[in-house]
Motif scaffolding. Structure first.
Motif, PDB file in Angstrom:
ATOM      1  N   TYR A   1       0.679  -0.827  -0.407  1.00 57.22           N
ATOM      2  CA  TYR A   1      -0.099   0.162   0.168  1.00 57.22           C
ATOM      3  C   TYR A   1       0.361   1.251   0.229  1.00 57.22           C
ATOM      4  O   TYR A   1       0.739   2.449   0.728  1.00 57.22           O
ATOM      5  CB  TYR A   1      -1.231  -0.200   0.740  1.00 57.22           C
ATOM      6  CG  TYR A   1      -0.374  -0.811   2.283  1.00 57.22           C
ATOM      7  CD1 TYR A   1       0.045   0.058   3.700  1.00 57.22           C
ATOM      8  CD2 TYR A   1      -1.496  -1.725   2.838  1.00 57.22           C
ATOM      9  CE1 TYR A   1       1.164  -0.416   4.719  1.00 57.22           C
ATOM     10  CE2 TYR A   1      -0.827  -2.750   4.456  1.00 57.22           C
ATOM     11  CZ  TYR A   1      -0.278  -2.099   4.999  1.00 57.22           C
ATOM     12  OH  TYR A   1       0.683  -2.412   6.136  1.00 57.22           O
TER      13      TYR A   1
ATOM     14  N   PHE B   1      -0.051  -6.750  -9.925  1.00 52.06           N
ATOM     15  CA  PHE B   1      -0.775  -7.114  -8.196  1.00 52.06           C
ATOM     16  C   PHE B   1      -2.100  -7.115  -7.642  1.00 52.06           C
ATOM     17  O   PHE B   1      -2.811  -7.861  -8.173  1.00 52.06           O
ATOM     18  CB  PHE B   1      -1.900  -4.837  -8.518  1.00 52.06           C
ATOM     19  CG  PHE B   1      -1.316  -3.921  -8.857  1.00 52.06           C
ATOM     20  CD1 PHE B   1      -0.889  -2.928  -7.293  1.00 52.06           C
ATOM     21  CD2 PHE B   1      -0.323  -3.159 -10.020  1.00 52.06           C
ATOM     22  CE1 PHE B   1      -0.420  -1.804  -7.389  1.00 52.06           C
ATOM     23  CE2 PHE B   1       0.560  -2.219  -9.733  1.00 52.06           C
ATOM     24  CZ  PHE B   1       0.606  -1.214  -8.406  1.00 52.06           C
TER      25      PHE B   1
ATOM     26  N   VAL C   1      -5.339  -7.128  -5.127  1.00 52.52           N
ATOM     27  CA  VAL C   1      -5.756  -5.823  -4.611  1.00 52.52           C
ATOM     28  C   VAL C   1      -6.991  -6.213  -3.756  1.00 52.52           C
ATOM     29  O   VAL C   1      -7.007  -7.330  -4.282  1.00 52.52           O
ATOM     30  CB  VAL C   1      -6.869  -4.734  -5.444  1.00 52.52           C
ATOM     31  CG1 VAL C   1      -7.072  -3.753  -4.986  1.00 52.52           C
ATOM     32  CG2 VAL C   1      -5.668  -4.434  -6.299  1.00 52.52           C
TER      33      VAL C   1
ATOM     34  N   VAL D   1      -4.967   3.050  -9.377  1.00 49.93           N
ATOM     35  CA  VAL D   1      -3.740   1.155  -9.199  1.00 49.93           C
ATOM     36  C   VAL D   1      -4.199   1.151 -10.947  1.00 49.93           C
ATOM     37  O   VAL D   1      -2.753   0.628 -10.814  1.00 49.93           O
ATOM     38  CB  VAL D   1      -4.888   0.632  -7.867  1.00 49.93           C
ATOM     39  CG1 VAL D   1      -4.291  -1.084  -8.663  1.00 49.93           C
ATOM     40  CG2 VAL D   1      -4.047   0.957  -6.731  1.00 49.93           C
TER      41      VAL D   1
ATOM     42  N   TYR E   1      -2.278  -4.034  -2.267  1.00 49.72           N
ATOM     43  CA  TYR E   1      -2.933  -3.679  -1.999  1.00 49.72           C
ATOM     44  C   TYR E   1      -4.361  -3.285  -1.611  1.00 49.72           C
ATOM     45  O   TYR E   1      -4.740  -4.462  -1.758  1.00 49.72           O
ATOM     46  CB  TYR E   1      -3.072  -1.847  -3.408  1.00 49.72           C
ATOM     47  CG  TYR E   1      -1.397  -1.657  -3.256  1.00 49.72           C
ATOM     48  CD1 TYR E   1      -1.993  -0.119  -3.203  1.00 49.72           C
ATOM     49  CD2 TYR E   1      -0.640  -1.882  -4.252  1.00 49.72           C
ATOM     50  CE1 TYR E   1      -0.754   0.642  -3.562  1.00 49.72           C
ATOM     51  CE2 TYR E   1       0.070  -1.232  -4.144  1.00 49.72           C
ATOM     52  CZ  TYR E   1       0.504   0.353  -3.812  1.00 49.72           C
ATOM     53  OH  TYR E   1       2.072   0.467  -3.817  1.00 49.72           O
TER      54      TYR E   1
END
Length: 265
Positions: free
Chosen positions: A167, A225, A227, A209, A197
């Protein structure tokens, strides 16, 4: 380095009282100490008490400084066989641990030159190599503001095996001290990166993002990523109310697997 198990770091005042679920990792079986790097920056180092060669993980601290949460994470890595080193790249401009509130901390952090921070992490990596760390198996991870630093250091040092930002802010105001952000270095990233994140983080909107993802994809950068839906900023910070156990445990497991898969474990 000499073994120690006392908590001489404490938690940052502005972070509030530690939450009931705060994880405490002891230093039993470890060699853990606060050291001074050649340029004068302090660094917390933890490694196994036995053995002679270890993979290295560089840890970039949160905005709250080199406080107990970051030291505990270093010990967690050391328990798993790493030489973990967390250099304090902020302290030269003020101590976030004693700052009265988050605004006072931000006033400190905004003054810290990124170029100086990169040098401090270079020194930390070199120091780790003198203490049994294997620089050919080195990685960087970072939390909150340190997540931003992890991205930048991966661009600075393409020889790293892995980068794991948690993050970390992807974009922000450009100043003389801090002229680049992760979104600016996306097209140059060569280090395999796992970005962790929260999907409910107002400081890092999902639109940003996605913009970062697009830049990375277009550049064929080796980054992905994860998330976590509904997870806020600092979902791994077990000492705070923002902690989300399920997301934190899953992310930690993914981070460790990523390090192993990239030869940094």
């Amino acid at each position: 380095m000499s073994p120690h198990s006392s908590n001489d770091g404490g938690f940052a005042k502005a972070a509030g009282a530690p939450a009931p679920q705060t994880i405490v990792t002891d230093a039993e079986g470890l060699d853990a100490a606060l050291v001074t790097l050649p340029g004068g920056a302090p660094a917390y180092v933890a490694r196994p008490g036995e053995g002679d060669t270890y993979p290295i993980v560089l840890i970039a601290q949160e905005i709250f400084g080199l406080h107990e949460h970051i030291r505990d994470i270093a010990r967690r890595f050391a328990k798993l066989g790493y030489l973990a080193i967390a250099p304090d790249y902020i302290i030269g401009y003020g101590d976030p641990r004693t700052a009265p509130d988050i605004d006072a901390i931000r006033a400190i952090v905004v003054r810290v030159p990124d170029a100086e921070t990169m040098t401090i992490f270079d020194e930390a990596l070199a120091f780790a190599a003198t203490k049994g760390g294997d620089p050919s198996r080195a990685a960087v991870t970072g939390f909150c503001w340190g997540g931003r630093i992890a991205w930048l250091y991966a661009a600075h040092n393409p020889r790293l095996r892995a980068c794991i930002p948690w993050y970390g802010r992807l974009d922000g105001a450009r100043t003389k001290a801090q002229s680049r952000w992760p979104i600016d270095i996306a097209t140059a990233l060569k280090v395999p990166t796992l970005a962790l994140y929260g999907g409910a983080d107002p400081s890092i909107p999902l639109e940003l993002v996605e913009a970062m993802r697009t830049r990375l994809k277009e550049a064929h950068a080796p980054a992905e990523f994860i998330v976590y839906d509904g997870a806020p900023h600092a979902f791994f910070a077990d000492y705070r109310e923002s902690y989300r156990e399920e997301a934190a445990k899953d992310a930690w497991a993914r981070a460790l697997a990523f390090l192993r898969a990239r030869g940094a474990g």
